[in-house]
Design a protein around this motif. Structure first.
Motif, PDB file in Angstrom:
ATOM      1  N   ILE A  62       0.762  -1.292  -0.171  1.00  0.00           N
ATOM      2  CA  ILE A  62      -0.178  -0.127   0.143  1.00  0.00           C
ATOM      3  C   ILE A  62       0.797   1.345  -0.072  1.00  0.00           C
ATOM      4  N   PRO A  63       1.889   1.518   0.848  1.00  0.00           N
ATOM      5  CA  PRO A  63       2.865   2.605   0.856  1.00  0.00           C
ATOM      6  C   PRO A  63       3.502   2.640  -0.577  1.00  0.00           C
ATOM      7  N   ALA A  64       3.817   1.469  -1.349  1.00  0.00           N
ATOM      8  CA  ALA A  64       4.507   1.816  -2.698  1.00  0.00           C
ATOM      9  C   ALA A  64       3.703   2.275  -3.383  1.00  0.00           C
ATOM     10  N   ALA A  65       2.365   1.750  -3.594  1.00  0.00           N
ATOM     11  CA  ALA A  65       1.285   2.068  -4.406  1.00  0.00           C
ATOM     12  C   ALA A  65       0.960   3.624  -4.250  1.00  0.00           C
ATOM     13  N   TYR A  66       0.978   4.105  -3.061  1.00  0.00           N
ATOM     14  CA  TYR A  66       0.592   5.489  -2.575  1.00  0.00           C
ATOM     15  C   TYR A  66       1.631   6.322  -3.091  1.00  0.00           C
ATOM     16  N   CYS A  67       2.724   5.998  -3.033  1.00  0.00           N
ATOM     17  CA  CYS A  67       3.794   6.988  -3.238  1.00  0.00           C
ATOM     18  C   CYS A  67       4.616   6.674  -4.726  1.00  0.00           C
ATOM     19  N   GLY A  68       3.978   5.925  -5.543  1.00  0.00           N
ATOM     20  CA  GLY A  68       4.292   5.807  -6.734  1.00  0.00           C
ATOM     21  C   GLY A  68       5.841   4.970  -6.829  1.00  0.00           C
ATOM     22  N   ILE A  69       6.065   4.144  -5.869  1.00  0.00           N
ATOM     23  CA  ILE A  69       7.447   3.585  -6.012  1.00  0.00           C
ATOM     24  C   ILE A  69       7.308   2.112  -6.410  1.00  0.00           C
ATOM     25  N   PHE A  70       8.079   1.150  -6.344  1.00  0.00           N
ATOM     26  CA  PHE A  70       8.087  -0.286  -6.323  1.00  0.00           C
ATOM     27  C   PHE A  70       8.115  -0.716  -4.804  1.00  0.00           C
ATOM     28  N   GLY A  71       7.604  -1.931  -4.689  1.00  0.00           N
ATOM     29  CA  GLY A  71       7.823  -2.630  -3.428  1.00  0.00           C
ATOM     30  C   GLY A  71       7.500  -4.046  -3.671  1.00  0.00           C
ATOM     31  N   HIS A  72       8.289  -5.047  -2.776  1.00  0.00           N
ATOM     32  CA  HIS A  72       7.896  -6.467  -2.908  1.00  0.00           C
ATOM     33  C   HIS A  72       7.771  -6.962  -1.572  1.00  0.00           C
ATOM     34  N   LYS A  73       6.473  -7.719  -1.555  1.00  0.00           N
ATOM     35  CA  LYS A  73       6.264  -8.349  -0.291  1.00  0.00           C
ATOM     36  C   LYS A  73       6.577  -9.994  -0.739  1.00  0.00           C
ATOM     37  N   SER A  74       7.550 -10.502  -0.175  1.00  0.00           N
ATOM     38  CA  SER A  74       8.286 -11.752  -0.567  1.00  0.00           C
ATOM     39  C   SER A  74       7.425 -12.996  -0.098  1.00  0.00           C
ATOM     40  N   THR A  75       7.595 -14.007  -0.505  1.00  0.00           N
ATOM     41  CA  THR A  75       6.982 -15.345  -0.083  1.00  0.00           C
ATOM     42  C   THR A  75       7.286 -15.557   1.442  1.00  0.00           C
ATOM     43  N   TYR A  76       6.418 -16.199   1.983  1.00  0.00           N
ATOM     44  CA  TYR A  76       6.496 -16.319   3.379  1.00  0.00           C
ATOM     45  C   TYR A  76       7.797 -17.090   3.873  1.00  0.00           C
ATOM     46  N   ASN A  77       8.674 -16.607   4.549  1.00  0.00           N
ATOM     47  CA  ASN A  77       9.944 -17.226   5.198  1.00  0.00           C
ATOM     48  C   ASN A  77      11.098 -17.120   4.255  1.00  0.00           C
ATOM     49  N   LEU A  78      10.874 -16.456   3.079  1.00  0.00           N
ATOM     50  CA  LEU A  78      12.011 -16.234   2.218  1.00  0.00           C
ATOM     51  C   LEU A  78      13.014 -15.635   2.870  1.00  0.00           C
ATOM     52  N   ILE A  79      12.569 -14.256   3.506  1.00  0.00           N
ATOM     53  CA  ILE A  79      13.632 -13.566   4.059  1.00  0.00           C
ATOM     54  C   ILE A  79      13.513 -13.806   5.728  1.00  0.00           C
ATOM     55  N   PRO A  80      14.630 -14.336   6.290  1.00  0.00           N
ATOM     56  CA  PRO A  80      14.498 -14.534   7.782  1.00  0.00           C
ATOM     57  C   PRO A  80      14.195 -13.394   8.539  1.00  0.00           C
ATOM     58  N   LYS A  81      13.072 -13.555   9.493  1.00  0.00           N
ATOM     59  CA  LYS A  81      12.624 -12.288  10.255  1.00  0.00           C
ATOM     60  C   LYS A  81      12.563 -12.856  11.800  1.00  0.00           C
ATOM     61  N   ARG A  82      13.314 -13.809  11.934  1.00  0.00           N
ATOM     62  CA  ARG A  82      13.255 -14.444  13.375  1.00  0.00           C
ATOM     63  C   ARG A  82      13.942 -13.184  14.848  1.00  0.00           C
ATOM     64  N   VAL A  83      13.028 -13.157  15.586  1.00  0.00           N
ATOM     65  CA  VAL A  83      13.369 -12.156  16.672  1.00  0.00           C
ATOM     66  C   VAL A  83      13.778 -13.036  17.781  1.00  0.00           C
ATOM     67  N   PRO A  84      14.931 -12.846  18.480  1.00  0.00           N
ATOM     68  CA  PRO A  84      15.145 -13.821  19.497  1.00  0.00           C
ATOM     69  C   PRO A  84      14.281 -13.821  20.630  1.00  0.00           C
ATOM     70  N   GLY A  85      13.702 -14.948  21.167  1.00  0.00           N
ATOM     71  CA  GLY A  85      12.675 -14.967  22.162  1.00  0.00           C
ATOM     72  C   GLY A  85      11.339 -14.454  21.845  1.00  0.00           C
ATOM     73  N   ARG A  86      11.024 -14.847  20.551  1.00  0.00           N
ATOM     74  CA  ARG A  86       9.568 -14.347  20.149  1.00  0.00           C
ATOM     75  C   ARG A  86       9.520 -15.638  18.843  1.00  0.00           C
ATOM     76  N   PRO A  87       8.165 -16.011  19.057  1.00  0.00           N
ATOM     77  CA  PRO A  87       8.040 -16.943  17.757  1.00  0.00           C
ATOM     78  C   PRO A  87       7.594 -16.248  16.440  1.00  0.00           C
ATOM     79  N   GLN A  88       7.704 -17.110  15.284  1.00  0.00           N
ATOM     80  CA  GLN A  88       7.456 -16.307  14.014  1.00  0.00           C
ATOM     81  C   GLN A  88       5.870 -16.293  13.869  1.00  0.00           C
ATOM     82  N   LYS A  89       5.568 -15.052  13.410  1.00  0.00           N
ATOM     83  CA  LYS A  89       4.337 -14.619  13.140  1.00  0.00           C
ATOM     84  C   LYS A  89       3.598 -15.318  12.148  1.00  0.00           C
ATOM     85  N   GLU A  90       2.427 -15.502  12.226  1.00  0.00           N
ATOM     86  CA  GLU A  90       1.849 -15.826  10.834  1.00  0.00           C
ATOM     87  C   GLU A  90       1.637 -14.879   9.946  1.00  0.00           C
ATOM     88  N   ILE A  91       1.938 -15.367   8.607  1.00  0.00           N
ATOM     89  CA  ILE A  91       1.782 -14.360   7.363  1.00  0.00           C
ATOM     90  C   ILE A  91       2.751 -13.237   7.143  1.00  0.00           C
TER      91      ILE A  91
END
Length: 351
Positions: A62-91
């Motif tokens: 949505i921000p990419a669309a509103y501002c006229g730029i490119f953005g990429h929402k990746s496939t789930y778990n393609l980019i590691p996002k693990r935070v120590p001490g916290r479980p993975q979020k859905e979606i």
């Protein structure tokens, strides 16, 4: 540097009591979107060439669309996002925002990979790469509007014009192809999965049972299967990033907010949260989605962004389709008006 986000990163605007309100470089009275709105505004204004954001319900697209730029929402778990001490979020996923699809590709090359804190010690990533050299080689489904969640006339007209332009380039275009699942059930599924995250965050009961969660996971599998079948017939889907272009700042109570839009030439309104339909449409199936600037709305004069969606793990392919749209149709970065866009080139559209 640090760019602005909304409180708890749970809004399609970007404002808070600490850092104030982020504005859209195209119109300071309008929002740049959220939750990655500060980053999108910075990229569009030329402050930075690249930003990283997260996306659960459209927070990159949505921000990419509103501002006229490119953005990429990746496939789930393609980019590691693990935070120590916290479980993975859905979606929830991470992804880049930039003024050029080649920068999205480069950012993805640098950030994608197996999480070394879990499967990365044994698994190695091998992504499918683009094999087609022009738009004419693609089978493209275009979903420009839907009775379940109508879009602003500016968004619909840009989507339909793009379908015509794709056909003129020789692409196989289908304007009526849809995956076979219930759209209302997809919205309910999103609510169930994100509510499960809320339980973990609050560490208390917020009204979501284990049974509801498990039934939701079963429904998610059905929807992912329906998308998989769809992409056996089509290479990519093009659909709206959001139902409207950027809208005026609104800091009223969130649950009562309405979005104003023009539908079939008439003024209309929509629930603020139902408008997330287009982001949620592909999120529950964990699909990659590349947002690209598709033109300016005839009524609003604001950027209209659309998404290139593909099957799971086709991230480099959806990004390459965005590149081809820029090369063949001139659908590149939309430079905002002065003073923000003075030093940034604005390519002319061939639509």
């Amino acid at each position: 540097g640090k760019t602005n986000v909304p409180l708890h990163m749970m809004d399609i605007q970007s404002y808070n009591d600490v850092f104030g309100t982020s504005c859209n470089p195209w119109d300071l009275a309008k929002t740049p979107g959220g939750s990655s709105g500060g980053g999108a505004a910075a990229v569009a204004a030329g402050i930075t060439p690249l930003e990283l954001g997260t996306d659960v319900g459209g927070s990159i697209r949505i921000p990419a669309a509103y501002c006229g730029i490119f953005g990429h929402k990746s496939t789930y778990n393609l980019i590691p996002k693990r935070v120590p001490g916290r479980p993975q979020k859905e979606i929830a996923v991470c992804g880049p925002l930039a003024r050029d699809p080649e920068d999205l590709r480069l950012a993805l090359e640098c950030t994608a990979g197996s999480d070394m804190g879990s499967v990365g010690t044994a698994w190695r990533l091998e992504m499918p790469r683009p094999t087609k050299s022009c738009l004419a080689e693609y089978r493209i489904a275009v979903w420009a509007d839907d009775a379940f969640c109508r879009v602003h006339d500016d968004v619909r007209e840009v989507g339909l014009a793009l379908a015509d332009a794709l056909e003129s380039r020789g692409a196989h275009v289908d304007r009526s192809a849809r995956p076979s699942f219930d759209l209302a059930e997809n919205l309910k599924l999103y609510t169930a999965l994100t509510a499960a995250d809320a339980v973990l965050a609050a560490e208390k009961d917020v009204g979501v049972s284990l049974l509801a969660y498990q039934l939701g996971k079963a429904k998610q599998y059905e929807i992912r299967t329906a998308w998989s079948r769809f992409f056996q017939e089509y290479d990519v889907l093009i659909c709206p990033s959001h139902c409207t272009p950027a809208f005026p700042h609104d800091h009223s109570e969130r649950q009562g907010r309405k979005l104003q839009l023009t539908v079939d030439g008439k003024d209309s309104s929509m629930s603020y949260w139902k408008a997330l339909f287009w982001a949620i449409l592909t999120n529950t199936a964990l699909l990659p989605s590349t947002t690209f600037p598709a033109g300016l709305g005839l009524r609003t004069g604001l950027p209209v962004g659309l998404n290139v969606v593909g099957p799971e793990w086709s991230d480099f392919i959806t990004i390459d389709v965005a590149r081809l749209l820029k090369v063949e149709l001139g659908l590149g970065f939309l430079s905002p008006p002065a003073p923000f866009g003075q030093a940034l080139a604005s390519p002319s559209s061939k639509l």
